[in-house]
Each structure stands twice: as C-alpha cells, then as structure tokens.
Design a protein around this motif. Structure first.
Motif, PDB file in Angstrom:
ATOM      1  N   ARG A 233       0.845  -1.199   0.000  1.00  0.00           N
ATOM      2  CA  ARG A 233       0.000   0.000   0.000  1.00  0.00           C
ATOM      3  C   ARG A 233       0.876   1.242   0.000  1.00  0.00           C
ATOM      4  O   ARG A 233       2.082   1.175  -0.009  1.00  0.00           O
ATOM      5  N   GLY A 234       0.221   2.420   0.012  1.00  0.00           N
ATOM      6  CA  GLY A 234       0.957   3.669   0.122  1.00  0.00           C
ATOM      7  C   GLY A 234       1.072   4.449  -1.166  1.00  0.00           C
ATOM      8  O   GLY A 234       1.546   5.580  -1.172  1.00  0.00           O
ATOM      9  N   ASP A 235       0.636   3.852  -2.309  1.00  0.00           N
ATOM     10  CA  ASP A 235       0.736   4.524  -3.597  1.00  0.00           C
ATOM     11  C   ASP A 235      -0.419   4.055  -4.471  1.00  0.00           C
ATOM     12  O   ASP A 235      -1.061   3.028  -4.183  1.00  0.00           O
ATOM     13  N   ILE A 236      -0.721   4.828  -5.521  1.00  0.00           N
ATOM     14  CA  ILE A 236      -1.757   4.423  -6.470  1.00  0.00           C
ATOM     15  C   ILE A 236      -1.083   3.695  -7.620  1.00  0.00           C
ATOM     16  O   ILE A 236      -0.568   4.309  -8.565  1.00  0.00           O
ATOM     17  N   THR A 237      -1.030   2.370  -7.494  1.00  0.00           N
ATOM     18  CA  THR A 237      -0.335   1.525  -8.459  1.00  0.00           C
ATOM     19  C   THR A 237      -1.093   0.211  -8.581  1.00  0.00           C
ATOM     20  O   THR A 237      -1.572  -0.313  -7.566  1.00  0.00           O
ATOM     21  N   PRO A 238      -1.234  -0.329  -9.795  1.00  0.00           N
ATOM     22  CA  PRO A 238      -1.879  -1.639  -9.942  1.00  0.00           C
ATOM     23  C   PRO A 238      -1.240  -2.671  -9.013  1.00  0.00           C
ATOM     24  O   PRO A 238      -0.037  -2.662  -8.792  1.00  0.00           O
ATOM     25  N   VAL A 239      -2.081  -3.527  -8.463  1.00  0.00           N
ATOM     26  CA  VAL A 239      -1.779  -4.628  -7.527  1.00  0.00           C
ATOM     27  C   VAL A 239      -1.600  -4.164  -6.089  1.00  0.00           C
ATOM     28  O   VAL A 239      -1.623  -4.993  -5.183  1.00  0.00           O
ATOM     29  N   LEU A 240      -1.426  -2.856  -5.845  1.00  0.00           N
ATOM     30  CA  LEU A 240      -1.346  -2.400  -4.464  1.00  0.00           C
ATOM     31  C   LEU A 240      -2.751  -2.260  -3.881  1.00  0.00           C
ATOM     32  O   LEU A 240      -3.732  -2.067  -4.601  1.00  0.00           O
ATOM     33  N   ARG A 241      -2.839  -2.325  -2.557  1.00  0.00           N
ATOM     34  CA  ARG A 241      -4.124  -2.200  -1.883  1.00  0.00           C
ATOM     35  C   ARG A 241      -4.699  -0.807  -2.119  1.00  0.00           C
ATOM     36  O   ARG A 241      -3.999   0.199  -1.978  1.00  0.00           O
ATOM     37  N   ALA A 242      -5.983  -0.738  -2.420  1.00  0.00           N
ATOM     38  CA  ALA A 242      -6.622   0.531  -2.796  1.00  0.00           C
ATOM     39  C   ALA A 242      -7.167   1.233  -1.557  1.00  0.00           C
ATOM     40  O   ALA A 242      -8.362   1.238  -1.281  1.00  0.00           O
ATOM     41  N   ASP A 243      -6.258   1.823  -0.789  1.00  0.00           N
ATOM     42  CA  ASP A 243      -6.642   2.719   0.307  1.00  0.00           C
ATOM     43  C   ASP A 243      -6.605   4.139  -0.266  1.00  0.00           C
ATOM     44  O   ASP A 243      -5.523   4.706  -0.468  1.00  0.00           O
ATOM     45  N   LEU A 244      -7.761   4.701  -0.542  1.00  0.00           N
ATOM     46  CA  LEU A 244      -7.830   5.939  -1.312  1.00  0.00           C
ATOM     47  C   LEU A 244      -8.777   6.950  -0.679  1.00  0.00           C
ATOM     48  O   LEU A 244      -9.770   6.577  -0.048  1.00  0.00           O
ATOM     49  N   ALA A 245      -8.446   8.220  -0.853  1.00  0.00           N
ATOM     50  CA  ALA A 245      -9.368   9.296  -0.519  1.00  0.00           C
ATOM     51  C   ALA A 245      -9.603  10.113  -1.775  1.00  0.00           C
ATOM     52  O   ALA A 245      -8.656  10.468  -2.473  1.00  0.00           O
ATOM     53  N   ILE A 246     -10.848  10.395  -2.074  1.00  0.00           N
ATOM     54  CA  ILE A 246     -11.191  11.283  -3.183  1.00  0.00           C
ATOM     55  C   ILE A 246     -11.306  12.686  -2.589  1.00  0.00           C
ATOM     56  O   ILE A 246     -12.145  12.940  -1.729  1.00  0.00           O
ATOM     57  N   ILE A 247     -10.456  13.582  -3.045  1.00  0.00           N
ATOM     58  CA  ILE A 247     -10.316  14.875  -2.394  1.00  0.00           C
ATOM     59  C   ILE A 247     -10.337  16.007  -3.417  1.00  0.00           C
ATOM     60  O   ILE A 247      -9.805  15.867  -4.521  1.00  0.00           O
ATOM     61  N   ARG A 248     -10.976  17.100  -3.053  1.00  0.00           N
ATOM     62  CA  ARG A 248     -10.954  18.317  -3.871  1.00  0.00           C
ATOM     63  C   ARG A 248      -9.934  19.263  -3.228  1.00  0.00           C
ATOM     64  O   ARG A 248     -10.255  19.970  -2.263  1.00  0.00           O
ATOM     65  N   PRO A 249      -8.709  19.286  -3.729  1.00  0.00           N
ATOM     66  CA  PRO A 249      -7.633  19.991  -3.026  1.00  0.00           C
ATOM     67  C   PRO A 249      -7.798  21.497  -2.961  1.00  0.00           C
ATOM     68  O   PRO A 249      -7.257  22.133  -2.053  1.00  0.00           O
ATOM     69  N   TYR A 250      -8.542  22.082  -3.910  1.00  0.00           N
ATOM     70  CA  TYR A 250      -8.680  23.543  -3.915  1.00  0.00           C
ATOM     71  C   TYR A 250      -9.942  24.023  -3.206  1.00  0.00           C
ATOM     72  O   TYR A 250     -10.123  25.216  -3.012  1.00  0.00           O
ATOM     73  N   VAL A 277     -11.415  19.148   0.600  1.00  0.00           N
ATOM     74  CA  VAL A 277     -12.678  18.541   1.006  1.00  0.00           C
ATOM     75  C   VAL A 277     -12.697  17.098   0.508  1.00  0.00           C
ATOM     76  O   VAL A 277     -12.546  16.840  -0.690  1.00  0.00           O
ATOM     77  N   VAL A 278     -12.843  16.164   1.419  1.00  0.00           N
ATOM     78  CA  VAL A 278     -12.869  14.741   1.084  1.00  0.00           C
ATOM     79  C   VAL A 278     -14.309  14.339   0.763  1.00  0.00           C
ATOM     80  O   VAL A 278     -15.224  14.582   1.557  1.00  0.00           O
ATOM     81  N   THR A 279     -14.507  13.713  -0.398  1.00  0.00           N
ATOM     82  CA  THR A 279     -15.856  13.319  -0.804  1.00  0.00           C
ATOM     83  C   THR A 279     -16.123  11.826  -0.601  1.00  0.00           C
ATOM     84  O   THR A 279     -17.245  11.434  -0.309  1.00  0.00           O
ATOM     85  N   ARG A 280     -15.102  11.001  -0.759  1.00  0.00           N
ATOM     86  CA  ARG A 280     -15.267   9.558  -0.521  1.00  0.00           C
ATOM     87  C   ARG A 280     -13.941   8.986  -0.045  1.00  0.00           C
ATOM     88  O   ARG A 280     -12.871   9.510  -0.357  1.00  0.00           O
ATOM     89  N   THR A 281     -14.032   7.889   0.685  1.00  0.00           N
ATOM     90  CA  THR A 281     -12.842   7.197   1.184  1.00  0.00           C
ATOM     91  C   THR A 281     -13.011   5.701   0.953  1.00  0.00           C
ATOM     92  O   THR A 281     -14.088   5.141   1.197  1.00  0.00           O
ATOM     93  N   PHE A 282     -11.947   5.068   0.471  1.00  0.00           N
ATOM     94  CA  PHE A 282     -11.970   3.634   0.227  1.00  0.00           C
ATOM     95  C   PHE A 282     -10.877   2.953   1.047  1.00  0.00           C
ATOM     96  O   PHE A 282      -9.761   3.457   1.133  1.00  0.00           O
ATOM     97  N   VAL A 283     -11.213   1.833   1.631  1.00  0.00           N
ATOM     98  CA  VAL A 283     -10.250   1.006   2.358  1.00  0.00           C
ATOM     99  C   VAL A 283     -10.215  -0.356   1.675  1.00  0.00           C
ATOM    100  O   VAL A 283     -11.238  -1.048   1.607  1.00  0.00           O
ATOM    101  N   ALA A 284      -9.056  -0.687   1.129  1.00  0.00           N
ATOM    102  CA  ALA A 284      -8.896  -1.936   0.372  1.00  0.00           C
ATOM    103  C   ALA A 284      -9.948  -2.040  -0.731  1.00  0.00           C
ATOM    104  O   ALA A 284     -10.506  -3.107  -0.990  1.00  0.00           O
ATOM    105  N   GLY A 285     -10.236  -0.897  -1.384  1.00  0.00           N
ATOM    106  CA  GLY A 285     -11.151  -0.899  -2.511  1.00  0.00           C
ATOM    107  C   GLY A 285     -12.617  -0.808  -2.156  1.00  0.00           C
ATOM    108  O   GLY A 285     -13.469  -0.706  -3.046  1.00  0.00           O
ATOM    109  N   ARG A 286     -12.936  -0.829  -0.883  1.00  0.00           N
ATOM    110  CA  ARG A 286     -14.338  -0.759  -0.447  1.00  0.00           C
ATOM    111  C   ARG A 286     -14.635   0.624   0.111  1.00  0.00           C
ATOM    112  O   ARG A 286     -13.809   1.210   0.818  1.00  0.00           O
ATOM    113  N   ASP A 287     -15.827   1.129  -0.179  1.00  0.00           N
ATOM    114  CA  ASP A 287     -16.256   2.403   0.384  1.00  0.00           C
ATOM    115  C   ASP A 287     -16.207   2.301   1.900  1.00  0.00           C
ATOM    116  O   ASP A 287     -16.817   1.410   2.504  1.00  0.00           O
ATOM    117  N   ALA A 288     -15.451   3.215   2.520  1.00  0.00           N
ATOM    118  CA  ALA A 288     -15.211   3.112   3.967  1.00  0.00           C
ATOM    119  C   ALA A 288     -16.480   3.249   4.779  1.00  0.00           C
ATOM    120  O   ALA A 288     -16.553   2.766   5.926  1.00  0.00           O
TER     121      ALA A 288
END
Length: 301
Positions: A233-250, A277-288
């Motif tokens: 985990r730790g990066d957006i790369t194929p095969v890595l765990r999808a821990d992601l935040a969808i964020i509007r940085p501005y 502003v965070v709109t969605r969060t995913f943990v291991a590819g699932r909506d948190a």
C-alpha cells in the motif's frame, strides 16, 4: 488542475502511525531488510526556573511560554538528536527520529544523511501549521511535546521536507477527553488530536508555499509505508491495496471540532480554514462508510 476537479490520494494507514511512534517497543523490518530498532523521541528538558513553581495564578502567557518552547529549547532537542546520531555512527544501527520540531535538529539530520548514516526522521502536522506566537493563552488543545515552536523553526521544517532531510509527516494523533484537556497548560494532558484533519492541514501549508498535493502524499503515505515495510500500500499503483481518498484539493472548509468523528470534540485546528474537502474514502477498494454501524467508523478489510 481546475478547482472543481477531485483527485484520488492514497491514504496513510493507521498502522503507519502506530508502528512509527512505538518508542522502541517493537522491531520493524522494512522490505529492504534494514532493521529499525524502534523510534527515538527527542525530548530533553531543562531545569525549572530558579525558585520556580508555576501556579495557576501566574500570568497565563508566561505559563504558555515556560511550559512550551521556552521550557524545552530547540537546542535541547538538537542535542538529543546529536547523541543518537553519534550512536548511529558508532553502531550502524538503522534509526528513526520521531516528532522533529526544530530547524536545529533538521541541520543535524541533514549532516548525518550527507555522511551516509542510516537515519530517517519525521515531523508532525502541528509543527508545520501552528506557531507559538499565535496560540491563544491556555489553548490546551495544542499542548504537546516537543512543543509548538515559532515561524522560523516552522520554515526550517518545511525546508527539511522539501530537500528530503525529513522523510515524512506523521500525525502523532493523541486524543484525550475534555476532562484531560481541561485546566491550564500546566495541568492539561499533552497531545494533539489531528487524525481527521492532519492531512488537510499539511496540504494547506504546502500549497501556500508552492508545494503540491503530490508532495504531501509522498510525505504522508508513500514514504511512511516504505519506512515501515508496508509494501502492499501507500501509492496508487496496480496490484497495491486501494486505500484511497477522493479529495478536492482547492475546495476549502472551516474546521469545526464538534463536527469531527472523534469521540472528543477537541482539535488544535478548530476554526482554521483548510484546503481539501474529502468526498469519498476507500479502504482496500471498499467504500469506507458502506455497511458501517452508527458510532463506529472502523471497518476491517
């Protein structure tokens, strides 16, 4: 990027914080097989003021000064780091320095890295975004150790991140109940609760200094995962765990401690206007938030 666009950023995992702030209780083996023999806190104290017992009746600004930056001078922190660096030079032990708050410490670490010593180091969101000269009297939400320092020290920390001397930013999340944070800076619990807003606080400070979202992701996700050996985990790369935040940085928002998900409505950033502003969060590819029980946001993947 247009302000209305949202981007995905890899999340720092809570495990990063737990393992990077374990103060020597564990040994962690990163994927490069170097051994981190725990982390070293960098607190050194100085004697009390002569005949000095601080009381609640004393001037609160004096209390703030003595109990924070003046009671734990930057030079004391740097001296502690120098001692550790000397031990690293003698033993070759892979070592991580926690909670760097001073530019003097950054200078020591910069020289150590230039010499090729196996040292890594982190700072925290509160040291990058708050300064002791603009903290209200008896603002116990910001009491921590090492203390919040001035803008000169803050500038040096940002420089250390920019040139790679500091490897990451870790929340040092230390929540406390309202009772524990009550009273004065002399008596209140020391620790900053920042897990929900720490990333956005650092993002805001970085953008003001011409740095980018990618820089903040590197400091708070990619590098932290690498340091503790979480190579899935730790990066957006194929095969890595999808821990992601969808964020509007501005997009900006005002921090309201009472609206945060923490059980205790205490936040050092309360009232601050931040980017992200965070709109969605995913943990291991699932909506948190999918299937979460009321009052419990923790879902194991």
């Amino acid at each position: 990027m247009h302000p209305s666009q949202a981007v995905a950023a890899p999340l720092g995992n809570a495990t990063h914080h737990q393992e990077m702030t374990d103060h020597g209780k564990k040994q962690i083996t990163p994927h490069n097989q170097h051994r981190i023999s725990g982390g070293f806190g960098i607190e050194e104290t100085v004697p009390n003021q002569r005949n000095g017992r601080l009381t609640r009746q004393q001037n609160p600004r004096l209390l703030r000064t003595l109990l924070n930056a003046a009671s734990r001078p930057a030079e004391c922190e740097a001296n502690a780091v120098r001692k550790i660096v000397r031990l690293v030079a003698r033993t070759g032990c892979r070592t991580h320095i926690l909670h760097v708050s001073s530019g003097l410490s950054v200078d020591v670490l910069r020289r150590a890295k230039a010499e090729g010593l196996p040292v890594s180091a982190e700072t925290c969101p509160h040291y990058l975004t708050l300064d002791c000269d603009h903290i209200p009297d008896n603002a116990t939400a910001v009491k921590c150790c090492p203390p919040i320092r001035d803008l000169h020290e803050q500038d040096a920390l940002w420089a250390g991140l920019a040139d790679g001397t500091l490897d990451g930013v870790v929340t040092d999340h230390s929540p406390a109940s309202a009772d524990m944070k009550a009273g004065t800076l002399a008596t209140a619990w020391g620790g900053v609760s920042s897990l929900q807003v720490g990333f956005r606080a650092v993002l805001t400070g970085a953008m003001r200094r011409g740095l980018s979202l990618a820089d903040v992701v590197r400091w708070m996700s990619c590098n932290t995962a690498r340091l503790v050996g979480l190579d899935d985990r730790g990066d957006i790369t194929p095969v890595l765990r999808a821990d992601l935040a969808i964020i509007r940085p501005y997009e900006r928002f005002v921090v309201d401690a009472t609206a945060l998900e923490s059980r205790n409505p205490i936040c050092a950033c309360d009232g601050m206007t931040l980017n992200g502003v965070v709109t969605r969060t995913f943990v291991a590819g699932r909506d948190a938030l999918s299937g979460v029980r009321e009052g419990n946001l923790i879902v194991r993947p």
